[in-house]
Design a protein around this motif. Structure first.
Motif, PDB file in Angstrom:
ATOM      1  N   LEU A  91       1.021   7.267   8.491  1.00 51.34           N
ATOM      2  CA  LEU A  91       1.353   5.692   8.737  1.00 51.34           C
ATOM      3  C   LEU A  91       0.184   4.996   8.046  1.00 51.34           C
ATOM      4  CD1 LEU A  91       2.583   3.148  10.112  1.00 51.34           C
ATOM      5  CD2 LEU A  91       0.766   3.520  11.919  1.00 51.34           C
ATOM      6  N   LEU A  92      -1.114   5.480   7.922  1.00 51.37           N
ATOM      7  CA  LEU A  92      -2.084   4.834   7.320  1.00 51.37           C
ATOM      8  C   LEU A  92      -1.962   4.888   5.797  1.00 51.37           C
ATOM      9  CD1 LEU A  92      -5.140   5.853   9.407  1.00 51.37           C
ATOM     10  CD2 LEU A  92      -3.609   3.846   9.928  1.00 51.37           C
ATOM     11  N   ASN A  93      -1.620   6.187   5.467  1.00 53.38           N
ATOM     12  CA  ASN A  93      -1.471   6.151   4.216  1.00 53.38           C
ATOM     13  C   ASN A  93      -0.247   5.631   3.271  1.00 53.38           C
ATOM     14  OD1 ASN A  93      -3.588   8.089   4.001  1.00 53.38           O
ATOM     15  ND2 ASN A  93      -2.425  10.117   4.373  1.00 53.38           N
ATOM     16  N   MET A  94       0.816   5.618   4.117  1.00 52.77           N
ATOM     17  CA  MET A  94       2.026   4.812   3.723  1.00 52.77           C
ATOM     18  C   MET A  94       1.831   3.301   3.505  1.00 52.77           C
ATOM     19  SD  MET A  94       5.076   7.222   5.307  1.00 52.77           S
ATOM     20  CE  MET A  94       6.534   6.638   4.199  1.00 52.77           C
ATOM     21  N   ILE A  95       1.174   2.989   4.611  1.00 59.07           N
ATOM     22  CA  ILE A  95       0.848   1.408   4.545  1.00 59.07           C
ATOM     23  C   ILE A  95       0.161   0.904   3.385  1.00 59.07           C
ATOM     24  CG2 ILE A  95      -0.633  -0.515   5.602  1.00 59.07           C
ATOM     25  CD1 ILE A  95       0.086   0.707   8.090  1.00 59.07           C
ATOM     26  N   LYS A  96      -0.921   1.713   3.027  1.00 59.08           N
ATOM     27  CA  LYS A  96      -1.735   1.645   1.802  1.00 59.08           C
ATOM     28  C   LYS A  96      -0.930   1.757   0.333  1.00 59.08           C
ATOM     29  CE  LYS A  96      -5.029   4.371   3.047  1.00 59.08           C
ATOM     30  NZ  LYS A  96      -6.241   5.068   2.934  1.00 59.08           N
ATOM     31  N   GLN A  97       0.079   2.828   0.468  1.00 62.35           N
ATOM     32  CA  GLN A  97       0.695   2.899  -0.745  1.00 62.35           C
ATOM     33  C   GLN A  97       1.776   1.929  -0.862  1.00 62.35           C
ATOM     34  OE1 GLN A  97       2.377   7.121  -0.633  1.00 62.35           O
ATOM     35  NE2 GLN A  97       3.580   6.687  -2.689  1.00 62.35           N
ATOM     36  N   TYR A  98       2.444   1.695   0.108  1.00 67.05           N
ATOM     37  CA  TYR A  98       3.919   1.108  -0.229  1.00 67.05           C
ATOM     38  C   TYR A  98       3.446  -0.626   0.248  1.00 67.05           C
ATOM     39  CZ  TYR A  98       5.898   5.620  -0.476  1.00 67.05           C
ATOM     40  OH  TYR A  98       6.476   6.530  -0.847  1.00 67.05           O
ATOM     41  N   ALA A  99       2.472  -0.932   0.897  1.00 65.70           N
ATOM     42  CA  ALA A  99       2.490  -2.427   1.056  1.00 65.70           C
ATOM     43  C   ALA A  99       2.854  -3.546  -0.174  1.00 65.70           C
ATOM     44  CB  ALA A  99       0.982  -2.758   1.863  1.00 65.70           C
ATOM     45  N   PRO A 100       1.981  -3.269  -1.197  1.00 63.70           N
ATOM     46  CA  PRO A 100       2.604  -4.164  -2.134  1.00 63.70           C
ATOM     47  C   PRO A 100       3.629  -4.414  -2.807  1.00 63.70           C
ATOM     48  CG  PRO A 100       0.368  -2.916  -2.779  1.00 63.70           C
ATOM     49  CD  PRO A 100       1.122  -2.341  -1.599  1.00 63.70           C
ATOM     50  N   ALA A 101       4.412  -3.229  -2.973  1.00 59.62           N
ATOM     51  CA  ALA A 101       5.892  -3.325  -3.259  1.00 59.62           C
ATOM     52  C   ALA A 101       6.618  -3.782  -2.279  1.00 59.62           C
ATOM     53  CB  ALA A 101       6.245  -1.813  -3.793  1.00 59.62           C
ATOM     54  N   PHE A 102       6.614  -3.429  -1.228  1.00 55.14           N
ATOM     55  CA  PHE A 102       7.448  -3.939   0.088  1.00 55.14           C
ATOM     56  C   PHE A 102       7.241  -5.469   0.169  1.00 55.14           C
ATOM     57  CE2 PHE A 102       8.532   0.292   0.253  1.00 55.14           C
ATOM     58  CZ  PHE A 102      10.041   0.318   1.214  1.00 55.14           C
ATOM     59  N   GLN A 111       7.690  -5.319   9.587  1.00 54.82           N
ATOM     60  CA  GLN A 111       9.017  -4.656   9.077  1.00 54.82           C
ATOM     61  C   GLN A 111       8.697  -3.300   8.096  1.00 54.82           C
ATOM     62  OE1 GLN A 111      10.848  -8.088   6.817  1.00 54.82           O
ATOM     63  NE2 GLN A 111      12.414  -8.131   8.375  1.00 54.82           N
ATOM     64  N   LEU A 112       7.641  -3.525   7.456  1.00 53.73           N
ATOM     65  CA  LEU A 112       7.039  -2.321   6.855  1.00 53.73           C
ATOM     66  C   LEU A 112       6.701  -1.313   7.722  1.00 53.73           C
ATOM     67  CD1 LEU A 112       5.758  -0.829   4.311  1.00 53.73           C
ATOM     68  CD2 LEU A 112       3.966  -1.912   4.496  1.00 53.73           C
ATOM     69  N   VAL A 113       5.826  -1.464   8.718  1.00 58.10           N
ATOM     70  CA  VAL A 113       5.467  -0.555   9.808  1.00 58.10           C
ATOM     71  C   VAL A 113       6.556   0.084  10.591  1.00 58.10           C
ATOM     72  CG1 VAL A 113       4.259  -0.279  11.877  1.00 58.10           C
ATOM     73  CG2 VAL A 113       3.462  -1.629  10.116  1.00 58.10           C
ATOM     74  N   ALA A 114       7.811  -0.752  10.746  1.00 62.43           N
ATOM     75  CA  ALA A 114       8.794  -0.286  11.342  1.00 62.43           C
ATOM     76  C   ALA A 114       9.871   0.440  10.444  1.00 62.43           C
ATOM     77  CB  ALA A 114       9.853  -1.484  11.814  1.00 62.43           C
ATOM     78  N   ILE A 115       9.826   0.283   9.226  1.00 60.22           N
ATOM     79  CA  ILE A 115      10.604   1.148   8.226  1.00 60.22           C
ATOM     80  C   ILE A 115       9.636   2.484   8.071  1.00 60.22           C
ATOM     81  CG2 ILE A 115      10.623   1.454   5.573  1.00 60.22           C
ATOM     82  CD1 ILE A 115      11.528  -1.571   5.582  1.00 60.22           C
ATOM     83  N   THR A 220      14.287  -2.492  11.257  1.00 59.22           N
ATOM     84  CA  THR A 220      13.130  -3.191  10.886  1.00 59.22           C
ATOM     85  C   THR A 220      12.743  -3.974  12.023  1.00 59.22           C
ATOM     86  OG1 THR A 220      14.307  -5.135   9.888  1.00 59.22           O
ATOM     87  CG2 THR A 220      13.715  -3.268   8.295  1.00 59.22           C
ATOM     88  N   ASN A 221      12.809  -3.727  13.298  1.00 54.61           N
ATOM     89  CA  ASN A 221      12.332  -4.327  14.361  1.00 54.61           C
ATOM     90  C   ASN A 221      11.427  -3.378  15.048  1.00 54.61           C
ATOM     91  OD1 ASN A 221      11.880  -5.500  17.197  1.00 54.61           O
ATOM     92  ND2 ASN A 221      13.798  -6.389  16.982  1.00 54.61           N
TER      93      ASN A 221
END
Length: 267
Positions: A91-102, A111-115, A220-221
């Motif tokens: 979870l931590l890694n994906m937040i850092k990796q995908y936050a800018p694009a999403f 919604q990002l965390v839910a995805i 995304t909820n």
């Protein structure tokens, strides 16, 4: 007394180091920084994640989505609850990796965390995340080849670009429009394959229409997805809350700030 003093000194040395990491990484000070440190310590103990990585992920939510420290930690807490035990670091890694694009795609922090929690099972996979990032990039660029491919599915790429530019459509909404159009034709058709390749790249082409199905079924909820781990997730969250409260109490009683106050009272 000597052993107790040594343990107190070791505790304070570690706490001071972690407080410094929080302050330097996030820019928080005082009680705001202390709350984040205490929460991240609890997260590391309960979910077996790296303390510094938890602070980095919280900072990503703060800088990318404008969240406060408390809001960022709450999002991580909800995120951890909905992940399979042992997948907290993912979870931590994906937040850092995908936050800018999403974020650029119009997706909120929750919604990002839910995805990301969607990737814990079902047809939505980690590879789908990479395909979506590629889709975000290509829809934003909207090259002639992409526009021509979309036209074969009845989508006006020029109009889509105009809607994206004037804010009447988000990129994520555009991606859903594209995948819906693909699902409406023969999955083996040349037009469908061409769009998958042009918009979602190689990984999208490999996923085929399953990617469209995955995007269409995304939940995304966060209030709903965090419950997917059931009673075990709730128990872990309660344990996390207890650890956080314990960390705060120990800090106040034995932390370097609390110790100084105690010393003043003795004097």
């Amino acid at each position: 007394i000597g052993k107790a003093t040594q343990e107190w000194a070791a505790y304070n040395a570690e706490l001071a180091k972690q407080d410094q990491i929080t302050k330097v990484t996030t820019g928080l000070e005082g009680p705001d920084a202390n709350r984040m440190t205490d929460a991240a310590r609890a997260m590391a103990d309960v979910y077996k994640v790296d303390f510094r990585q938890a602070i980095d992920a919280a900072n990503t939510l703060m800088t990318q989505f404008g969240k406060t420290g408390d809001e960022a930690i709450q999002l991580l807490r909800d995120g951890m609850q909905g992940m399979v035990m042992g997948d907290g670091q993912k979870l931590l890694n994906m937040i850092k990796q995908y936050a800018p694009a999403f974020r650029d795609a119009g997706i909120s922090a929750s919604q990002l965390v839910a995805i990301i929690q969607n990737s814990e099972g079902g047809i939505f996979t980690d590879q789908n995340m990479n395909a979506i990032v590629m889709g975000i990039k290509n829809i934003r660029l909207m090259t002639n080849s992409t526009r021509e491919a979309l036209a074969k599915l009845g989508i006006d790429g020029q109009k889509m670009s105009e809607q994206l530019n004037n804010g009447t459509m988000t990129i994520f909404e555009a991606l859903k429009q594209v995948t819906s159009a693909i699902q409406g034709v023969d999955s083996s058709s040349q037009a469908a394959g061409e769009v998958m390749q042009q918009v979602f790249g190689r990984q999208g082409a490999m996923a085929g229409t399953k990617l469209g199905e995955a995007i269409a079924t995304l939940n995304t909820n966060l209030e709903e997805t965090k419950k997917q781990t059931g009673e075990l997730g709730e128990a872990n969250d309660e344990l996390y809350q207890s650890y956080t409260e314990l960390n705060t109490a120990i800090r106040e009683a034995f932390g370097y700030d609390g110790w100084e106050e105690m010393a003043k009272g003795i004097k």
